[in-house]
Design an enzyme around this catalytic site. Structure first.
Site, PDB file in Angstrom:
ATOM      1  N   LYS A 274       0.829  -1.215   0.000  1.00 59.29           N
ATOM      2  CA  LYS A 274       0.000   0.000   0.000  1.00 59.29           C
ATOM      3  C   LYS A 274       0.856   1.255   0.000  1.00 59.29           C
ATOM      4  CE  LYS A 274      -1.948  -0.975   3.947  1.00 59.29           C
ATOM      5  NZ  LYS A 274      -1.254  -2.237   4.234  1.00 59.29           N
TER       6      LYS A 274
ATOM      7  N   ARG B 172      -9.124   1.418   8.788  1.00 56.16           N
ATOM      8  CA  ARG B 172      -8.750   0.032   9.054  1.00 56.16           C
ATOM      9  C   ARG B 172      -9.860  -0.711   9.775  1.00 56.16           C
ATOM     10  NH1 ARG B 172      -2.873   0.838   8.941  1.00 56.16           N
ATOM     11  NH2 ARG B 172      -1.852  -1.178   8.775  1.00 56.16           N
TER      12      ARG B 172
ATOM     13  N   ARG C 186      11.395  -6.054   4.696  1.00 55.36           N
ATOM     14  CA  ARG C 186      11.138  -4.608   4.633  1.00 55.36           C
ATOM     15  C   ARG C 186      12.151  -3.859   5.495  1.00 55.36           C
ATOM     16  NH1 ARG C 186       5.275  -1.990   5.375  1.00 55.36           N
ATOM     17  NH2 ARG C 186       5.214  -3.102   7.351  1.00 55.36           N
TER      18      ARG C 186
ATOM     19  N   ARG D 209      11.438  -2.518  11.254  1.00 58.43           N
ATOM     20  CA  ARG D 209      10.470  -2.020  12.236  1.00 58.43           C
ATOM     21  C   ARG D 209      10.208  -3.075  13.307  1.00 58.43           C
ATOM     22  NH1 ARG D 209       5.608   0.090   8.518  1.00 58.43           N
ATOM     23  NH2 ARG D 209       4.464  -0.989  10.159  1.00 58.43           N
TER      24      ARG D 209
ATOM     25  N   ARG E 127      -0.725  -9.282  13.256  1.00 59.91           N
ATOM     26  CA  ARG E 127      -1.257  -8.193  12.422  1.00 59.91           C
ATOM     27  C   ARG E 127      -2.123  -8.755  11.305  1.00 59.91           C
ATOM     28  NH1 ARG E 127       3.987  -5.163  10.924  1.00 59.91           N
ATOM     29  NH2 ARG E 127       2.622  -3.728   9.810  1.00 59.91           N
TER      30      ARG E 127
HETATM   31  P1  ADP Z   1       1.558  -1.488   7.379  1.00 60.36           P
HETATM   32  O1  ADP Z   1       2.595  -0.761   6.567  1.00 60.36           O
HETATM   33  O2  ADP Z   1       2.012  -2.830   7.773  1.00 60.36           O
HETATM   34  O3  ADP Z   1       0.230  -1.554   6.713  1.00 60.36           O
HETATM   35  P2  ADP Z   1       1.177   0.846   9.006  1.00 60.36           P
HETATM   36  O4  ADP Z   1       2.455   1.584   8.963  1.00 60.36           O
HETATM   37  O5  ADP Z   1       0.066   1.324   8.140  1.00 60.36           O
HETATM   38  O6  ADP Z   1       1.454  -0.701   8.739  1.00 60.36           O
HETATM   39  O7  ADP Z   1       0.654   0.780  10.508  1.00 60.36           O
HETATM   40  C1  ADP Z   1       1.469   0.330  11.561  1.00 60.36           C
HETATM   41  C2  ADP Z   1       0.623   0.206  12.825  1.00 60.36           C
HETATM   42  O8  ADP Z   1       0.078   1.476  13.167  1.00 60.36           O
HETATM   43  C3  ADP Z   1      -0.575  -0.724  12.688  1.00 60.36           C
HETATM   44  O9  ADP Z   1      -0.244  -2.084  12.907  1.00 60.36           O
HETATM   45  C4  ADP Z   1      -1.481  -0.170  13.798  1.00 60.36           C
HETATM   46  O10 ADP Z   1      -1.038  -0.581  15.076  1.00 60.36           O
HETATM   47  C5  ADP Z   1      -1.229   1.334  13.698  1.00 60.36           C
HETATM   48  N1  ADP Z   1      -2.205   1.978  12.780  1.00 60.36           N
HETATM   49  C6  ADP Z   1      -1.921   2.585  11.603  1.00 60.36           C
HETATM   50  N2  ADP Z   1      -3.055   3.061  11.034  1.00 60.36           N
HETATM   51  C7  ADP Z   1      -4.076   2.726  11.864  1.00 60.36           C
HETATM   52  C8  ADP Z   1      -5.489   2.902  11.823  1.00 60.36           C
HETATM   53  N3  ADP Z   1      -6.105   3.526  10.795  1.00 60.36           N
HETATM   54  N4  ADP Z   1      -6.210   2.425  12.870  1.00 60.36           N
HETATM   55  C9  ADP Z   1      -5.628   1.812  13.897  1.00 60.36           C
HETATM   56  N5  ADP Z   1      -4.314   1.592  13.996  1.00 60.36           N
HETATM   57  C10 ADP Z   1      -3.524   2.049  12.992  1.00 60.36           C
HETATM   58  P1  ADP Z   2       2.257  -1.793   3.218  1.00 60.66           P
HETATM   59  O1  ADP Z   2       2.270  -0.294   3.212  1.00 60.66           O
HETATM   60  O2  ADP Z   2       1.038  -2.373   2.574  1.00 60.66           O
HETATM   61  O3  ADP Z   2       2.491  -2.374   4.578  1.00 60.66           O
HETATM   62  P2  ADP Z   2       4.839  -1.620   1.818  1.00 60.66           P
HETATM   63  O4  ADP Z   2       4.559  -0.732   0.660  1.00 60.66           O
HETATM   64  O5  ADP Z   2       5.607  -1.073   2.958  1.00 60.66           O
HETATM   65  O6  ADP Z   2       3.454  -2.303   2.320  1.00 60.66           O
HETATM   66  O7  ADP Z   2       5.564  -2.931   1.257  1.00 60.66           O
HETATM   67  C1  ADP Z   2       5.948  -4.006   2.122  1.00 60.66           C
HETATM   68  C2  ADP Z   2       7.314  -4.540   1.723  1.00 60.66           C
HETATM   69  O8  ADP Z   2       7.236  -5.166   0.431  1.00 60.66           O
HETATM   70  C3  ADP Z   2       8.385  -3.457   1.589  1.00 60.66           C
HETATM   71  O9  ADP Z   2       9.613  -4.031   1.945  1.00 60.66           O
HETATM   72  C4  ADP Z   2       8.354  -3.106   0.103  1.00 60.66           C
HETATM   73  O10 ADP Z   2       9.615  -2.597  -0.341  1.00 60.66           O
HETATM   74  C5  ADP Z   2       8.055  -4.458  -0.518  1.00 60.66           C
HETATM   75  N1  ADP Z   2       7.238  -4.376  -1.743  1.00 60.66           N
HETATM   76  C6  ADP Z   2       6.274  -3.460  -2.047  1.00 60.66           C
HETATM   77  N2  ADP Z   2       5.721  -3.722  -3.263  1.00 60.66           N
HETATM   78  C7  ADP Z   2       6.344  -4.847  -3.725  1.00 60.66           C
HETATM   79  C8  ADP Z   2       6.202  -5.625  -4.932  1.00 60.66           C
HETATM   80  N3  ADP Z   2       5.298  -5.321  -5.874  1.00 60.66           N
HETATM   81  N4  ADP Z   2       6.999  -6.708  -5.054  1.00 60.66           N
HETATM   82  C9  ADP Z   2       7.892  -7.042  -4.083  1.00 60.66           C
HETATM   83  N5  ADP Z   2       8.070  -6.350  -2.948  1.00 60.66           N
HETATM   84  C10 ADP Z   2       7.310  -5.261  -2.748  1.00 60.66           C
END
Ligand code: ADP
Ligand code: ADP
Ligand code: ZN
Length: 213
Positions: free
Chosen positions: A13, A88, A127, A160, A171
């Site tokens: 995302k 979320r 990541r 992280r 998660r």
């Molecule tokens: P990811 O990249 O894995 O999708 P995020 O960086 O978006 O993770 O979020 C990391 C953490 O921050 C989540 O696991 C949650 O604990 C918290 N968080 C982020 N956005 C929200 C939301 N909209 N509602 C509740 N918790 C959130």
């Molecule tokens: P989210 O915001 O949904 O948690 P991220 O954009 O941080 O996800 O991506 C999660 C991990 O996967 C990161 O290490 C990122 O560099 C990697 N990644 C993202 N898109 C791709 C893809 N299309 N193929 C392989 N790895 C990816």
């Protein structure tokens, strides 16, 4: 254009949201990045959010919703935005919907980046994140130019705390229970667009751009 990114943690995302934001000239708003910035700066909000984030749980809606509504009310959001990591939960989506409704506005697209659970643990363990500017890399798939250093800002990259495999399992469970129902929510609103998130980053992006036009 107002866009929401949906998908499991690690689906890509954030990676896609950054590219969309750049292409369409709209801000990329990540609630996770906002929480991490608060943790880094030692704010009260950061301290409270961290207790949930470290366990792989969602931060309570009361803390999250106000933060997001304040953010999207800012001047730079006038022409739209891409939300990454919000909503979320169904209550978060309902509050956003109501707030937009009152302004005679709505979400244009909810982009669902679809990646099966089997791929997620690998994505997360590889990541590497820059806590200074929010950039993300992957050790194998999307490496930085210089190992361990952010291409954008030169700061060190970290794994992280919540990307360790044990927390990732939690998660994913939370995702399926609380966030996945949003796919139906936005399908019913007629704005859901699903892309295959297992493709290369550039191919995922091309698929998204095709859906948005
Ligand atoms: P990811 O990249 O894995 O999708 P995020 O960086 O978006 O993770 O979020 C990391 C953490 O921050 C989540 O696991 C949650 O604990 C918290 N968080 C982020 N956005 C929200 C939301 N909209 N509602 C509740 N918790 C959130
Ligand atoms: P989210 O915001 O949904 O948690 P991220 O954009 O941080 O996800 O991506 C999660 C991990 O996967 C990161 O290490 C990122 O560099 C990697 N990644 C993202 N898109 C791709 C893809 N299309 N193929 C392989 N790895 C990816
Ligand atoms: Zn950086």
């Amino acid at each position: 254009m107002k866009i929401i990114m949906l998908g499991a943690p690690g689906a890509g995302k954030g990676t896609q949201a950054k590219m969309i934001a750049e292409k369409y000239g709209i801000p990329h708003i990540s609630t996770g990045d906002i929480f991490r910035a608060n943790i880094k700066n030692g704010t009260e909000l950061g301290k409270e959010a961290k207790t949930y984030m470290d366990k792989g749980l969602l931060v309570p809606d009361e803390l999250t919703v106000k933060l997001l509504l304040d953010r999207v009310a800012q001047e730079d959001c006038k022409n739209g935005y891409v939300l990454d990591g919000f909503p979320r939960t169904i209550p978060q989506a309902e509050v956003l919907d109501k707030a937009l409704n009152e302004l005679g506005d709505k979400i244009d697209y909810a982009v669902n980046v679809d990646v099966p659970d089997e791929n997620i643990v690998n994505r997360m363990s590889g990541r590497r994140a820059c806590l200074a500017c929010g950039a993300t890399y992957h050790l194998v798939h999307i490496p930085p130019k210089k190992e361990g250093i952010c291409d954008n800002c030169g700061q060190p990259l970290v794994l992280r705390d919540d990307d360790k495999p044990e927390t990732v399992k939690n998660r994913l469970k939370v995702y399926h229970e609380q966030t996945q129902p949003l796919i139906d929510f936005y399908t019913q609103k007629g704005v859901l667009k699903t892309v295959d998130g297992t493709q290369d980053m550039q191919d995922v992006f091309a698929a998204i751009v095709a859906l948005l036009s």
